[in-house]
Design a protein around this motif. Structure first.
Motif, PDB file in Angstrom:
ATOM      1  N   LEU A 231      -6.465   0.874  15.367  1.00 23.01           N
ATOM      2  CA  LEU A 231      -6.791  -0.317  14.590  1.00 23.01           C
ATOM      3  C   LEU A 231      -6.703   0.052  13.107  1.00 23.01           C
ATOM      4  O   LEU A 231      -7.581   0.731  12.586  1.00 23.01           O
ATOM      5  CB  LEU A 231      -8.227  -0.715  14.954  1.00 23.01           C
ATOM      6  CG  LEU A 231      -8.682  -2.152  14.933  1.00 23.01           C
ATOM      7  CD1 LEU A 231      -7.739  -3.045  15.733  1.00 23.01           C
ATOM      8  CD2 LEU A 231     -10.083  -2.244  15.527  1.00 23.01           C
ATOM      9  N   TRP A 232      -5.619  -0.372  12.435  1.00 18.26           N
ATOM     10  CA  TRP A 232      -5.396   0.051  11.049  1.00 18.26           C
ATOM     11  C   TRP A 232      -5.578  -1.122  10.088  1.00 18.26           C
ATOM     12  O   TRP A 232      -4.976  -2.177  10.263  1.00 18.26           O
ATOM     13  CB  TRP A 232      -3.998   0.656  10.891  1.00 18.26           C
ATOM     14  CG  TRP A 232      -3.824   1.888  11.724  1.00 18.26           C
ATOM     15  CD1 TRP A 232      -3.003   2.048  12.792  1.00 18.26           C
ATOM     16  CD2 TRP A 232      -4.507   3.132  11.562  1.00 18.26           C
ATOM     17  NE1 TRP A 232      -3.140   3.311  13.307  1.00 18.26           N
ATOM     18  CE2 TRP A 232      -4.055   3.999  12.580  1.00 18.26           C
ATOM     19  CE3 TRP A 232      -5.474   3.600  10.660  1.00 18.26           C
ATOM     20  CZ2 TRP A 232      -4.519   5.311  12.723  1.00 18.26           C
ATOM     21  CZ3 TRP A 232      -5.938   4.903  10.804  1.00 18.26           C
ATOM     22  CH2 TRP A 232      -5.462   5.741  11.818  1.00 18.26           C
ATOM     23  N   THR A 233      -6.362  -0.905   9.046  1.00 22.40           N
ATOM     24  CA  THR A 233      -6.641  -1.959   8.067  1.00 22.40           C
ATOM     25  C   THR A 233      -5.362  -2.455   7.393  1.00 22.40           C
ATOM     26  O   THR A 233      -5.180  -3.657   7.229  1.00 22.40           O
ATOM     27  CB  THR A 233      -7.638  -1.442   7.011  1.00 22.40           C
ATOM     28  OG1 THR A 233      -8.771  -0.898   7.686  1.00 22.40           O
ATOM     29  CG2 THR A 233      -8.086  -2.567   6.100  1.00 22.40           C
ATOM     30  N   VAL A 234      -4.461  -1.539   7.015  1.00 23.88           N
ATOM     31  CA  VAL A 234      -3.266  -2.003   6.292  1.00 23.88           C
ATOM     32  C   VAL A 234      -2.364  -2.857   7.176  1.00 23.88           C
ATOM     33  O   VAL A 234      -1.660  -3.725   6.676  1.00 23.88           O
ATOM     34  CB  VAL A 234      -2.445  -0.860   5.638  1.00 23.88           C
ATOM     35  CG1 VAL A 234      -3.245  -0.168   4.554  1.00 23.88           C
ATOM     36  CG2 VAL A 234      -1.897   0.101   6.632  1.00 23.88           C
ATOM     37  N   ASP A 235      -2.393  -2.643   8.492  1.00 22.46           N
ATOM     38  CA  ASP A 235      -1.626  -3.522   9.387  1.00 22.46           C
ATOM     39  C   ASP A 235      -2.116  -4.964   9.262  1.00 22.46           C
ATOM     40  O   ASP A 235      -1.326  -5.912   9.183  1.00 22.46           O
ATOM     41  CB  ASP A 235      -1.765  -3.070  10.852  1.00 22.46           C
ATOM     42  CG  ASP A 235      -1.080  -1.739  11.122  1.00 22.46           C
ATOM     43  OD1 ASP A 235      -0.357  -1.262  10.229  1.00 22.46           O
ATOM     44  OD2 ASP A 235      -1.280  -1.181  12.218  1.00 22.46           O
ATOM     45  N   ALA A 236      -3.444  -5.124   9.256  1.00 19.05           N
ATOM     46  CA  ALA A 236      -4.035  -6.458   9.140  1.00 19.05           C
ATOM     47  C   ALA A 236      -3.717  -7.069   7.778  1.00 19.05           C
ATOM     48  O   ALA A 236      -3.403  -8.270   7.681  1.00 19.05           O
ATOM     49  CB  ALA A 236      -5.544  -6.372   9.353  1.00 19.05           C
ATOM     50  N   ILE A 237      -3.764  -6.245   6.724  1.00 16.59           N
ATOM     51  CA  ILE A 237      -3.477  -6.753   5.369  1.00 16.59           C
ATOM     52  C   ILE A 237      -2.019  -7.186   5.277  1.00 16.59           C
ATOM     53  O   ILE A 237      -1.699  -8.229   4.686  1.00 16.59           O
ATOM     54  CB  ILE A 237      -3.824  -5.673   4.319  1.00 16.59           C
ATOM     55  CG1 ILE A 237      -5.349  -5.467   4.272  1.00 16.59           C
ATOM     56  CG2 ILE A 237      -3.299  -6.068   2.935  1.00 16.59           C
ATOM     57  CD1 ILE A 237      -5.798  -4.270   3.449  1.00 16.59           C
ATOM     58  N   THR A 238      -1.118  -6.411   5.863  1.00 15.35           N
ATOM     59  CA  THR A 238       0.303  -6.756   5.847  1.00 15.35           C
ATOM     60  C   THR A 238       0.543  -8.079   6.581  1.00 15.35           C
ATOM     61  O   THR A 238       1.340  -8.908   6.138  1.00 15.35           O
ATOM     62  CB  THR A 238       1.138  -5.624   6.479  1.00 15.35           C
ATOM     63  OG1 THR A 238       0.889  -4.420   5.742  1.00 15.35           O
ATOM     64  CG2 THR A 238       2.620  -5.923   6.415  1.00 15.35           C
ATOM     65  N   LYS A 239      -0.171  -8.285   7.687  1.00 12.89           N
ATOM     66  CA  LYS A 239      -0.043  -9.561   8.408  1.00 12.89           C
ATOM     67  C   LYS A 239      -0.507 -10.726   7.534  1.00 12.89           C
ATOM     68  O   LYS A 239       0.114 -11.795   7.514  1.00 12.89           O
ATOM     69  CB  LYS A 239      -0.843  -9.524   9.713  1.00 12.89           C
ATOM     70  CG  LYS A 239      -0.217  -8.623  10.773  1.00 12.89           C
ATOM     71  CD  LYS A 239      -0.596  -9.073  12.177  1.00 12.89           C
ATOM     72  CE  LYS A 239       0.022  -8.179  13.244  1.00 12.89           C
ATOM     73  NZ  LYS A 239      -0.738  -6.896  13.392  1.00 12.89           N
ATOM     74  N   MET A 240      -1.588 -10.532   6.790  1.00 15.34           N
ATOM     75  CA  MET A 240      -2.069 -11.594   5.897  1.00 15.34           C
ATOM     76  C   MET A 240      -1.042 -11.880   4.804  1.00 15.34           C
ATOM     77  O   MET A 240      -0.874 -13.016   4.380  1.00 15.34           O
ATOM     78  CB  MET A 240      -3.427 -11.235   5.296  1.00 15.34           C
ATOM     79  CG  MET A 240      -4.556 -11.276   6.306  1.00 15.34           C
ATOM     80  SD  MET A 240      -6.220 -11.410   5.561  1.00 15.34           S
ATOM     81  CE  MET A 240      -6.395  -9.814   4.804  1.00 15.34           C
ATOM     82  N   ALA A 241      -0.346 -10.829   4.356  1.00 12.12           N
ATOM     83  CA  ALA A 241       0.652 -10.995   3.289  1.00 12.12           C
ATOM     84  C   ALA A 241       1.853 -11.814   3.761  1.00 12.12           C
ATOM     85  O   ALA A 241       2.596 -12.358   2.937  1.00 12.12           O
ATOM     86  CB  ALA A 241       1.104  -9.626   2.782  1.00 12.12           C
ATOM     87  N   GLU A 242       2.045 -11.906   5.082  1.00  7.82           N
ATOM     88  CA  GLU A 242       3.168 -12.699   5.603  1.00  7.82           C
ATOM     89  C   GLU A 242       2.932 -14.192   5.433  1.00  7.82           C
ATOM     90  O   GLU A 242       3.875 -14.969   5.311  1.00  7.82           O
ATOM     91  CB  GLU A 242       3.393 -12.366   7.092  1.00  7.82           C
ATOM     92  CG  GLU A 242       3.995 -10.993   7.317  1.00  7.82           C
ATOM     93  CD  GLU A 242       3.928 -10.558   8.781  1.00  7.82           C
ATOM     94  OE1 GLU A 242       3.662 -11.420   9.650  1.00  7.82           O
ATOM     95  OE2 GLU A 242       4.152  -9.359   9.047  1.00  7.82           O
ATOM     96  N   SER A 243       1.649 -14.602   5.419  1.00  2.00           N
ATOM     97  CA  SER A 243       1.359 -16.038   5.369  1.00  2.00           C
ATOM     98  C   SER A 243       0.639 -16.477   4.101  1.00  2.00           C
ATOM     99  O   SER A 243       0.293 -17.640   3.942  1.00  2.00           O
ATOM    100  CB  SER A 243       0.516 -16.436   6.587  1.00  2.00           C
ATOM    101  OG  SER A 243      -0.686 -15.702   6.598  1.00  2.00           O
ATOM    102  N   GLY A 244       0.378 -15.537   3.194  1.00  2.00           N
ATOM    103  CA  GLY A 244      -0.327 -15.898   1.965  1.00  2.00           C
ATOM    104  C   GLY A 244      -0.254 -14.786   0.949  1.00  2.00           C
ATOM    105  O   GLY A 244       0.424 -13.782   1.168  1.00  2.00           O
ATOM    106  N   ASP A 245      -0.969 -14.971  -0.150  1.00  2.00           N
ATOM    107  CA  ASP A 245      -0.904 -13.995  -1.238  1.00  2.00           C
ATOM    108  C   ASP A 245      -1.885 -12.845  -1.030  1.00  2.00           C
ATOM    109  O   ASP A 245      -3.077 -13.076  -0.803  1.00  2.00           O
ATOM    110  CB  ASP A 245      -1.225 -14.669  -2.579  1.00  2.00           C
ATOM    111  CG  ASP A 245      -0.069 -15.513  -3.085  1.00  2.00           C
ATOM    112  OD1 ASP A 245       1.047 -15.341  -2.555  1.00  2.00           O
ATOM    113  OD2 ASP A 245      -0.287 -16.336  -3.989  1.00  2.00           O
ATOM    114  N   VAL A 246      -1.371 -11.620  -1.130  1.00  2.00           N
ATOM    115  CA  VAL A 246      -2.214 -10.434  -1.230  1.00  2.00           C
ATOM    116  C   VAL A 246      -1.887  -9.806  -2.585  1.00  2.00           C
ATOM    117  O   VAL A 246      -0.760  -9.373  -2.832  1.00  2.00           O
ATOM    118  CB  VAL A 246      -1.947  -9.439  -0.084  1.00  2.00           C
ATOM    119  CG1 VAL A 246      -2.674  -8.116  -0.340  1.00  2.00           C
ATOM    120  CG2 VAL A 246      -2.389 -10.042   1.257  1.00  2.00           C
ATOM    121  N   VAL A 247      -2.861  -9.834  -3.493  1.00  2.00           N
ATOM    122  CA  VAL A 247      -2.656  -9.379  -4.866  1.00  2.00           C
ATOM    123  C   VAL A 247      -2.763  -7.861  -4.919  1.00  2.00           C
ATOM    124  O   VAL A 247      -3.666  -7.267  -4.326  1.00  2.00           O
ATOM    125  CB  VAL A 247      -3.715 -10.008  -5.800  1.00  2.00           C
ATOM    126  CG1 VAL A 247      -3.499  -9.554  -7.243  1.00  2.00           C
ATOM    127  CG2 VAL A 247      -3.693 -11.535  -5.699  1.00  2.00           C
TER     128      VAL A 247
END
Length: 292
Positions: A231-247
């Motif tokens: 369970l990797w945090t950056v995997d989840a962050i990358t998924k969020m970046a696909e549908s919205g802004d990750v600054v």
């Protein structure tokens, strides 16, 4: 919309086998920088940003040690110092006891392996409408509060799904880090894990400083583990970046890792040279050592 973050999750739930034998008894983020444990510096970074509640995620063995450090008044020591006319030495203890609310929890043992697991362990402390900070105690930042930088970036980008910190590294070092690929200025496209210098999309390294919205828990699910059942945090962050802004914000300070004994020693040295009154003696010692 979402509020500004008031809570921070700080993780030290790993076994730290590279540090044995000392981590047999002492949690890794209780190792010192000067007289203060690593964990205290990470907490002070959060306090500078106005955070009012901190959830430390520890190992089963580490939990009572953190609880003792942040809550034990040590009256016996205070009385002895008072009797000796050295009350001023207690002040640094009082500062720790005066920190905002600190809750210490154990990592949920039922969760799969990976650095996302400690964050999921603290999920019940986060409301569905509140963003929060997640900080890995492996990473320390000198000279600036990344926590404050992320909260300010979120205030300016209230629709963002996350804010993550980065630092420029030398091109020869990119193969040691998760390297950030940007889009639309300073928005995250993806993080490329340990690329070669030729494949690296930039020289911006990501590290353990994140501002996350509760949507991250949609992706940090035990059943949504990657191939290796991790369970990797950056995997989840990358998924969020696909549908919205990750600054993506570049640190205003200096990020150093304490993740292995060599880098911990260098970080400790940096701390001593920056903060301790014996810094000049250390420099003189090094000069004479190098001149031998």
């Amino acid at each position: 919309g979402m509020k500004l973050p008031t809570k921070a999750i700080i993780t030290d739930a790993g076994f730290a086998s590279r540090y044995l034998p000392i981590t047999k008894t002492i949690p890794k983020a209780m190792l010192p920088l000067g007289n203060r444990p690593i964990m205290q510096l990470v907490i002070e970074e959060c306090i500078q940003a106005g955070i009012t509640e901190i959830i430390i995620v520890a190992t089963t063995e580490g939990k009572p040690i953190y609880e003792d450090y942040f809550n034990n008044i040590v009256n016996k020591i205070r009385k002895q110092l008072t009797d000796q006319g050295k009350e001023d030495r207690y002040e640094v203890v009082q500062q720790v006891l005066d920190f905002p609310k600190i809750i210490v929890i154990e990592q949920d043992p039922s969760l799969p392996y990976g650095n996302g697991a400690p964050i999921v362990s603290a999920r019940n402390y986060i409301r569905v409408d509140e963003p929060f900070l997640a900080l890995y105690s492996d990473d320390i930042v000198f000279g600036s509060s990344d926590a404050a930088t992320m909260i300010e970036a979120y205030r300016q980008n209230p629709e963002a799904k996350a804010v993550i910190m980065a630092q420029e590294v030398d091109a020869s070092q990119v193969n040691k880090y998760g390297i950030i690929k940007l889009k639309n200025g300073n928005m995250l496209d993806q993080i490329v894990e340990k690329p070669s210098a030729e494949q690296a999309p930039s020289t911006l390294a990501s590290y353990g400083r994140y501002l996350l919205t509760p949507e991250v828990f949609d992706y940090l699910k035990p059943e949504s583990v990657t191939l290796d059942n991790e369970l990797w945090t950056v995997d989840a962050i990358t998924k969020m970046a696909e549908s919205g802004d990750v600054v993506v914000e570049t640190t205003r300070g200096k990020w150093m890792t304490t993740g292995d004994p060599k880098n911990y020693f260098l970080a400790h040295l940096q701390y001593v040279l920056d903060h301790e009154k014996y810094a000049e003696d250390v420099k003189a010692f090094m000069r004479s050592y190098l001149a031998e």
